[in-house]
Design a protein around this motif. Structure first.
Motif, PDB file in Angstrom:
ATOM      1  N   ASP A 107       0.799  -1.225   0.000  1.00  0.00           N
ATOM      2  CA  ASP A 107       0.000   0.000   0.000  1.00  0.00           C
ATOM      3  C   ASP A 107       0.834   1.279   0.000  1.00  0.00           C
ATOM      4  O   ASP A 107       0.306   2.352   0.266  1.00  0.00           O
ATOM      5  CB  ASP A 107      -0.962   0.008   1.194  1.00  0.00           C
ATOM      6  N   ARG A 111       3.605   5.947   8.791  1.00  0.00           N
ATOM      7  CA  ARG A 111       2.440   6.125   9.669  1.00  0.00           C
ATOM      8  C   ARG A 111       1.564   7.274   9.192  1.00  0.00           C
ATOM      9  O   ARG A 111       0.354   7.175   9.165  1.00  0.00           O
ATOM     10  CB  ARG A 111       2.908   6.412  11.110  1.00  0.00           C
ATOM     11  N   ALA A 122      -0.374   6.352   6.124  1.00  0.00           N
ATOM     12  CA  ALA A 122      -1.451   5.386   6.415  1.00  0.00           C
ATOM     13  C   ALA A 122      -2.646   6.078   7.059  1.00  0.00           C
ATOM     14  O   ALA A 122      -3.719   5.488   7.176  1.00  0.00           O
ATOM     15  CB  ALA A 122      -0.921   4.278   7.308  1.00  0.00           C
ATOM     16  N   ARG A 165      -1.510   4.281  -4.558  1.00  0.00           N
ATOM     17  CA  ARG A 165      -0.696   4.206  -3.338  1.00  0.00           C
ATOM     18  C   ARG A 165      -0.183   5.599  -2.973  1.00  0.00           C
ATOM     19  O   ARG A 165       0.142   6.392  -3.861  1.00  0.00           O
ATOM     20  CB  ARG A 165       0.523   3.307  -3.541  1.00  0.00           C
TER      21      ARG A 165
END
Lengths: 113, 158
Positions: free
Chosen positions: A10, A109, A112, A42
């Protein structure tokens, strides 16, 4: 300018090495845009630890890619800028519009969400 | 690109003359090739004088932004034109003079990019002037009688 792009499930991991001045951007922009924008939505994290210089053309490249990724509901996160590159980011107030973080883990992080 | 000797910038009568070894001049064309070779020549000169990295970085930034701006917006006839650049290294500062025959442009007065609050509001470009103004300790501009832009940029050394 050297460019490496690797894809995981991802995320696109990008490593740039060299100077992002006009000649450097001219050399790398099409390859970087093509790789990241054809990454299937992505987000991209970009390692700047070996980028020794950036000028306004480099900023333009990242903002342009960020806008295109936004249309795919993805983002670009920059990390580990050298001090002279970071100073240009501060002068240009880049952090208002693009995330710039300390290291790869934080970048992933951030990407995401 | 060719290396050349130049009278720019002129010595200030109130100061002692600048040694020739501290002067530099180069003429580049208003295109990517000219910019690339100008940057290489600049680096050679700065490294030869052991200029501190932080000052070298700002010199490179100013050179890049001004020459690329002239190349992009200075001329609209599609032809090659010379851009003359002269430099002087002093103990406390580094001075560049950029001379071109393109359309009149005073970077002290042109609008620089305004900070945007979001990515959606941010223009893609337009940050070069802001970078030059921040890097420089002084900017002087004149439109010469010959119809040239002559921009002087002083960078404090540190």
């Amino acid at each position: 300018v050297e460019l490496q792009v690797t894809f995981s499930e991802d995320i696109a991991r990008v490593k740039l090495r060299g100077r992002l001045d006009t000649p450097g951007v001219d050399q790398v922009e099409a390859k970087l845009s093509s790789a990241v924008l054809n990454g299937g939505g992505r987000s991209a994290v970009v390692d700047l630890s070996e980028v020794s210089f950036i000028a306004s053309m480099g900023l333009r490249m990242f903002i342009s890619i960020a806008k295109a990724l936004r249309r795919q509901n993805a983002m670009i996160v920059l990390f580990s800028p050298q001090s002279q590159v970071d100073e240009v980011f501060n002068t240009a107030m880049l952090r208002n519009i693009l995330p710039v973080v300390a290291d790869e883990a934080e970048a992933i992080r951030f990407a995401a969400g | 690109m060719k290396q050349r000797r130049s009278a720019l910038p002129r010595a200030d009568a109130a100061r002692p003359p600048v040694p020739a070894k501290n002067r530099w001049a180069v003429t580049v064309t208003n295109d990517l090739h000219g910019l690339k070779h100008g940057l290489e020549a600049l680096e050679t000169w700065l490294v030869a004088h052991d200029v501190e990295p932080e000052t070298e970085n700002r010199a490179r930034l100013v050179f890049e932004e001004i020459v690329s701006n002239i190349a992009r917006y200075g001329f609209d006839d599609g032809r090659r034109h010379p851009i003359e650049i002269a430099g002087v290294i002093g103990k406390r500062d580094l001075t560049f003079v950029f001379d071109d025959a393109g359309r009149a442009f005073d970077p002290r007065k042109a609008a620089a990019a305004q900070p945007a609050a979001t990515l959606a509001d941010a223009p893609i470009g337009g940050r070069g002037l802001l970078l030059v103004r921040t890097a420089a300790s002084r900017l002087d501009y004149e439109r010469t009688a010959e119809g040239h832009n002559r921009l002087t940029v002083v960078l404090a050394r540190h």
